[in-house]
Design an enzyme around this catalytic site. Structure first.
Site, PDB file in Angstrom:
ATOM      1  CB  SER A 173      -0.854  -0.031   1.275  1.00  0.00           C
ATOM      2  OG  SER A 173      -1.482   1.201   1.491  1.00  0.00           O
ATOM      3  CE1 TYR A 186      -4.205  -2.016   5.399  1.00  0.00           C
ATOM      4  CE2 TYR A 186      -3.212   0.073   4.764  1.00  0.00           C
ATOM      5  CZ  TYR A 186      -3.822  -1.117   4.418  1.00  0.00           C
ATOM      6  OH  TYR A 186      -4.045  -1.408   3.080  1.00  0.00           O
TER       7      TYR A 186
END
Ligand code: NAD
Length: 306
Positions: A173, A186
């Site tokens: 990501s 995350y």
């Protein structure tokens, strides 16, 4: 070799690889043939995982689909077969559990064969501020988004190394390149995934296993529902990505042995800028780009994910 000679070699190779990179920007890259390859996709029960499986459907590869959600897997298998794939196998697998990963990997090896393209894609997001995030969610996020990659490599990489043939794909990501307010666990998991994949790429090169390729994918916000409610502040600079587009770009990156895929292209610039500016300037830039409020409207927070 002495210092002068090695420095000269570095300069020449730097110029050569920059020129090669520029040429590649304009000349379409040859795509490799993946017919007969065994492609394993984790998190294939929906979202990008499902769409990548659909992209592979017409490429005559054997598909092995993993997910914790069996209903999602069945639906993906159905759609992939509808698109023309004939060899599709699915397995329920909780990628956060090392023993389960090893057990299901052994099953795949004995029933289907050695995986040659491994796509680590399964991912979850808690979405709370760190001090409001339970220890269980922190651990689960790290186990699904990062540690599962260790175990799938341990299971499938030895056969790739033996044959000096294969491809390791890490779906990380933009949050694996730049920290985001409200996404600490995350981001930590995605930084870990990027660091692991990058280090393993170097490890393989230093071992002379250049037939085992690596692709590291860092997309910004994708319209799959994982970040339900989140919006981009400046869509022209950082657009929300359509899942079909992202899946196509990832499969294209695999077929052309592209190592880094950052989406949208603005991320290449932001990654470079981050390394050059003072921290206080990065706070200003982060606020300008909406990174400080990105998670404010997140609707997945209430969903029980652990
Ligand atoms: N959606 C985004 O905005 C975005 C942005 C950047 C990166 N990503 C990354 O892309 C990947 C795919 O995301 P997506 O948007 O398709 O999400 P998604 O929620 O649509 O799909 C994720 C899949 O992973 C599966 N999964 C979750 N936990 C699992 C586990 N323990 N074991 C096995 N499977 C499990 C889910 O069942 C689901 O099918 C993720 O790694 C995500 O972090 C997503």
């Amino acid at each position: 070799m002495n210092f002068l000679l090695e420095t000269l070699q570095l300069i020449v190779l730097t110029i050569y690889y920059h020129l090669e990179f520029l040429v590649q920007l304009f000349v379409p890259q040859r795509k490799k043939d993946v017919s007969g390859e065994i492609v394993l996709i984790t998190g294939a029960g929906c979202g990008i995982g499902r769409l990548m499986a659909i992209e592979f459907a017409s490429l005559d590869a054997s598909l092995v689909l993993w997910d914790i959600n069996v209903d999602g897997l069945k639906e993906t298998a159905r759609q992939v077969k509808e698109k023309g794939a004939s060899r599709v196998h699915y397995y329920q697998c909780d990628c956060s559990d090392r023993d389960v990963v090893y057990r299901v990997a052994d099953q795949v090896k004995s029933e289907i064969g050695d995986v040659t393209i491994l796509i680590n894609n399964a991912g979850i997001v808690g979405g709370n501020k760190f001090m409001d995030t339970s220890d269980a969610v922190v651990e689960k996020t790290l186990r699904v988004n990062a540690m599962s990659h260790f175990w799938t490599y341990k299971a499938f990489l030895p056969a790739m190394i033996d044959k000096n043939h294969g491809h390791l794909v890490c779906v990380a990501s933009s949050a694996g390149l730049i920290g985001v307010n409200g996404l600490a666990d995350y981001c930590a998991s995605k930084f870990a995934a990027v660091g692991f994949a990058e280090s393993m790429a170097y490890e393989l090169i230093s071992a002379g296993k250049d037939g085992v390729k690596t692709t590291i994918v860092c997309p910004y916000l994708i319209n799959t529902g994982l970040f339900d409610g989140c919006n981009t502040k400046w869509p022209r600079l950082l657009p929300t990505l359509e899942p079909e587009y992202v899946a196509k770009r990832i499969v294209n990156a695999i077929l052309t042995d592209q190592v880094y895929l950052l989406l949208p292209k603005t991320l290449y610039l932001l990654r470079a800028i981050k390394g050059l500016i003072p921290f206080k300037q990065s706070v200003v830039l982060g606020k300008y780009l909406g990174a400080f409020n990105f998670m404010d409207a997140f609707r997945g927070r209430e969903k029980k994910r652990d």
